[in-house]
Write an enzyme that holds these catalytic residues in place. Structure first.
Site, mmCIF file in Angstrom:
data_model
loop_
_atom_site.group_PDB
_atom_site.id
_atom_site.type_symbol
_atom_site.label_atom_id
_atom_site.label_comp_id
_atom_site.label_asym_id
_atom_site.label_seq_id
_atom_site.Cartn_x
_atom_site.Cartn_y
_atom_site.Cartn_z
ATOM 1 N N LYS A 45 0.834 -1.208 0.000
ATOM 2 C CA LYS A 45 0.000 0.000 0.000
ATOM 3 C C LYS A 45 0.865 1.254 0.000
ATOM 4 C CE LYS A 45 -1.824 1.726 3.987
ATOM 5 N NZ LYS A 45 -1.525 3.160 4.137
ATOM 6 N N ASN A 46 1.861 1.279 0.885
ATOM 7 C CA ASN A 46 2.637 2.512 1.053
ATOM 8 C C ASN A 46 3.618 2.771 -0.088
ATOM 9 O OD1 ASN A 46 1.238 2.997 3.350
ATOM 10 N ND2 ASN A 46 2.921 2.611 4.774
ATOM 11 N N ARG A 57 -4.978 10.575 4.656
ATOM 12 C CA ARG A 57 -3.971 11.632 4.791
ATOM 13 C C ARG A 57 -2.928 11.611 3.688
ATOM 14 N NH1 ARG A 57 -2.623 14.170 9.128
ATOM 15 N NH2 ARG A 57 -0.461 13.865 8.544
ATOM 16 N N CYS A 87 -5.492 12.584 13.437
ATOM 17 C CA CYS A 87 -6.089 11.271 13.223
ATOM 18 C C CYS A 87 -5.865 10.460 14.484
ATOM 19 C CB CYS A 87 -5.510 10.575 12.010
ATOM 20 S SG CYS A 87 -3.806 10.123 12.213
ATOM 21 N N ARG A 89 0.101 14.234 13.627
ATOM 22 C CA ARG A 89 0.651 14.015 12.286
ATOM 23 C C ARG A 89 0.684 15.271 11.423
ATOM 24 N NH1 ARG A 89 -1.329 8.241 9.998
ATOM 25 N NH2 ARG A 89 0.659 8.265 8.921
ATOM 26 N N ASP A 117 4.378 0.425 12.122
ATOM 27 C CA ASP A 117 3.199 -0.241 11.552
ATOM 28 C C ASP A 117 3.087 -1.711 11.960
ATOM 29 O OD1 ASP A 117 2.448 2.110 10.393
ATOM 30 O OD2 ASP A 117 2.946 1.547 8.338
ATOM 31 N N ILE A 152 7.548 6.744 17.174
ATOM 32 C CA ILE A 152 7.207 7.514 15.964
ATOM 33 C C ILE A 152 5.943 8.357 16.164
ATOM 34 C CG2 ILE A 152 6.786 7.399 13.466
ATOM 35 C CD1 ILE A 152 9.508 6.240 14.190
ATOM 36 N N ARG A 187 -8.703 -0.565 4.521
ATOM 37 C CA ARG A 187 -7.840 0.471 3.958
ATOM 38 C C ARG A 187 -6.468 -0.098 3.610
ATOM 39 N NH1 ARG A 187 -6.634 4.912 7.722
ATOM 40 N NH2 ARG A 187 -5.239 5.242 5.990
HETATM 41 C C1 UD1 Z 1 4.143 6.852 6.664
HETATM 42 C C2 UD1 Z 1 3.321 5.626 6.367
HETATM 43 C C3 UD1 Z 1 2.713 5.090 7.662
HETATM 44 C C4 UD1 Z 1 3.810 4.858 8.711
HETATM 45 C C5 UD1 Z 1 4.669 6.100 8.868
HETATM 46 C C6 UD1 Z 1 5.877 5.875 9.769
HETATM 47 C C7 UD1 Z 1 2.528 6.024 4.111
HETATM 48 C C8 UD1 Z 1 1.383 6.347 3.226
HETATM 49 N N1 UD1 Z 1 2.272 5.989 5.435
HETATM 50 O O1 UD1 Z 1 3.261 7.828 7.203
HETATM 51 O O2 UD1 Z 1 2.057 3.854 7.368
HETATM 52 O O3 UD1 Z 1 3.207 4.553 9.941
HETATM 53 O O4 UD1 Z 1 5.171 6.538 7.591
HETATM 54 O O5 UD1 Z 1 6.651 4.835 9.289
HETATM 55 O O6 UD1 Z 1 3.631 5.755 3.655
HETATM 56 N N2 UD1 Z 1 6.227 14.592 11.080
HETATM 57 C C9 UD1 Z 1 6.382 15.927 11.365
HETATM 58 N N3 UD1 Z 1 6.196 16.831 10.350
HETATM 59 C C10 UD1 Z 1 5.890 16.456 9.075
HETATM 60 C C11 UD1 Z 1 5.742 15.082 8.802
HETATM 61 C C12 UD1 Z 1 5.920 14.175 9.820
HETATM 62 O O7 UD1 Z 1 6.650 16.313 12.492
HETATM 63 O O8 UD1 Z 1 5.735 17.320 8.216
HETATM 64 C C13 UD1 Z 1 6.397 13.580 12.163
HETATM 65 C C14 UD1 Z 1 5.131 12.773 12.444
HETATM 66 O O9 UD1 Z 1 4.275 13.433 13.327
HETATM 67 C C15 UD1 Z 1 5.711 11.496 13.018
HETATM 68 C C16 UD1 Z 1 7.026 11.334 12.255
HETATM 69 O O10 UD1 Z 1 7.323 12.615 11.693
HETATM 70 O O11 UD1 Z 1 5.993 11.674 14.386
HETATM 71 C C17 UD1 Z 1 6.992 10.316 11.147
HETATM 72 O O12 UD1 Z 1 5.857 10.548 10.317
HETATM 73 P P1 UD1 Z 1 5.888 10.262 8.762
HETATM 74 O O13 UD1 Z 1 7.059 9.395 8.406
HETATM 75 O O14 UD1 Z 1 5.730 11.534 8.019
HETATM 76 O O15 UD1 Z 1 4.566 9.405 8.575
HETATM 77 P P2 UD1 Z 1 3.701 9.359 7.254
HETATM 78 O O16 UD1 Z 1 4.592 9.644 6.091
HETATM 79 O O17 UD1 Z 1 2.469 10.163 7.451
#
Ligand code: UD1
Length: 419
Positions: A22-23, A93, A117, A122, A306, A328, A398
């Protein structure tokens, strides 16, 4: 709303194929916006999130040809709408992934702000900061992120904390920027590498994907491609745990052990017998005698967040006391209270939980709260004595392709009840 009914206790036996990730699929679909030539994607999983991304592309003006077996062909010649609306972004998202490509290719993007969420706030500040560093003019208002740019400019961008979709968004944007972009502290996940490989096959100039520094030299335009999505490592890990906790013996095909090096090492420490049987095949045997171990989640190549919820189930039915720490997401223990309803002995202490292994879990009605939490409830139901009825399984749909059909094929007593 559908529910899933499981009568626990059956040992899983047999062979099942792992689906495409999926990711990796979601960014690959967004990346098609970078070209007006046709892109063909195969090994696409049938999931609600993938349907949402296809709907999003469709409403931007993409022409989609979906073949259940062969994959999906996307023709983005007709892109004429640059807005990702609230109804789609609020269900997923990862819709934010269209922002980078749309801005890079069309000079504009309007994305509904992803809200909070179940697993935490996030934010997407790093996506926005990165695009601003590349020269985008971005304003926030009425729940929307509005971005404009004549042509993005290469920039040096440091990402803290490591962000998966943030890295992907900026990687896609940089492929068409003027000059060189360097992403530092970039995410190293296999899904980022898969996206980079797809972009390279479209003519992008990218070096270092899979390491913490990715260098992208922007090009004038990208062309069409055919790309096959990598296997889903989270689904693979979920089935490994399912086999282990039911004393099963299963073969997973079409998977890739190298994406799970750390978790497989951990699963072996617990006492799961995992053998790699040739190209993409993995045999998993649970022989009882499982011993709980301590786990900390961290970005790739560490133990994935995950798989944290599923790991709690494994530790719950293993001998001993263990600590699982979530590094995380700040609120990713929603499944704990549901697992407690099944008799799991888990206590939350800040961003850790203390798990004391129990002799058995007992079935009960439970409610899914997010995607991976729902997977943990299915696992717990498979191991529990008696009936477990899981509601709100739309979370499961999902991210897991036909999970009840796959488990049924392995001998589980499981059925979906549709209302
Ligand atoms: C992706 C995965 C999700 C997985 C996550 C962590 C997809 C579609 N989803 O989510 O399944 O659980 O990686 O491996 O690939 N953060 C910030 N600012 C930002 C972005 C992120 O502070 O602009 C923080 C988040 O709050 C979190 C950390 O960074 O604490 C990691 O999040 P992130 O890797 O961005 O998760 P996703 O990409 O949303």
């Amino acid at each position: 709303m559908d529910t899933i009914l499981i009568r626990g206790g059956a040992s899983l036996k047999g062979t099942i194929p792992i689906s495409g990730a999926k990711n990796a699929t979601l960014p690959a679909l967004a990346a098609t916006l970078l070209t007006s030539e046709k892109v063909h994607l195969s090994n696409i999983p049938h999931l609600a999130d993938v349907t949402t991304m296809l709907e999003l592309l469709g409403q931007h003006g993409a022409a989609l040809t979906v073949d259940e077996k062969l994959g999906v062909e996307i023709d983005n010649k007709g892109i004429n709408n640059f807005c990702a609306p609230y109804d789609l972004v609020s269900t997923m998202r990862a819709s934010i992934l269209v922002m980078g490509p749309m801005l890079a290719r069309y000079g504009q993007a309007e994305i509904s702000m992803p809200g909070g969420c179940a697993i935490g706030s996030r934010p997407v500040n790093l996506h926005i900061q990165g695009l601003r560093a590349m020269g985008a003019d971005i304003s926030l208002g009425d729940g929307y992120i509005r971005a404009k740019a004549k042509r993005l400019q290469g920039a040096k961008i440091y990402l803290e904390p490591v962000t998966v979709t943030g890295t992907e968004n900026l990687l896609m944007a940089a492929t068409l920027a003027d000059g060189v972009t360097i992403l530092e502290n970039a995410a190293r996940e296999p899904e980022v590498v898969d996206l980079a490989n797809m972009l390279i096959s479209m003519g992008a100039k990218i070096q270092g994907a899979g390491s913490s520094t990715i260098t992208i030299e922007g090009v004038e335009e990208l062309h069409g491609t055919k790309h096959s999505i990598i296997p889903d490592r989270i689904e693979t890990a979920t089935f490994i745990i399912a086999a282990a906790i039911t004393d099963g013996d299963i073969i997973l095909t079409n998977t890739q052990a190298e994406y799970l090096a750390v978790p497989i090492e951990n699963f072996r420490q617990v006492g799961i017998d995992i053998s790699l049987e040739g190209e993409g095949n993995m045999r998993v045997r649970g022989n009882g005698g499982l011993k709980a171990i301590d786990i900390q989640t961290s970005p790739y190549p560490g133990f994935p967040t995950d798989i944290q919820a599923q790991m709690l189930v494994l530790n719950s039915v293993s001998d001993g006391i263990s600590t699982v720490t979530e590094n995380i997401f700040e609120n990713r223990f929603m499944h704990v209270s549901e697992l407690q309803r099944l008799g799991a002995d888990i206590k939350i202490q800040g961003n850790s939980v203390r798990v004391r292994g129990v002799d058995k879990l007992i079935g009960a009605p439970v409610m899914a709260t997010d995607l991976r939490a729902s997977a943990s409830l299915v696992l717990a139901g498979l191991a529990a004595e008696g009936e477990t009825l899981i509601s709100r399984v739309y979370h499961l749909d999902r991210g897991y392709e036909r999970i009840e059909e796959k488990l049924l094929a392995l001998g589980a007593d499981i059925k979906r009840l549709s209302e």
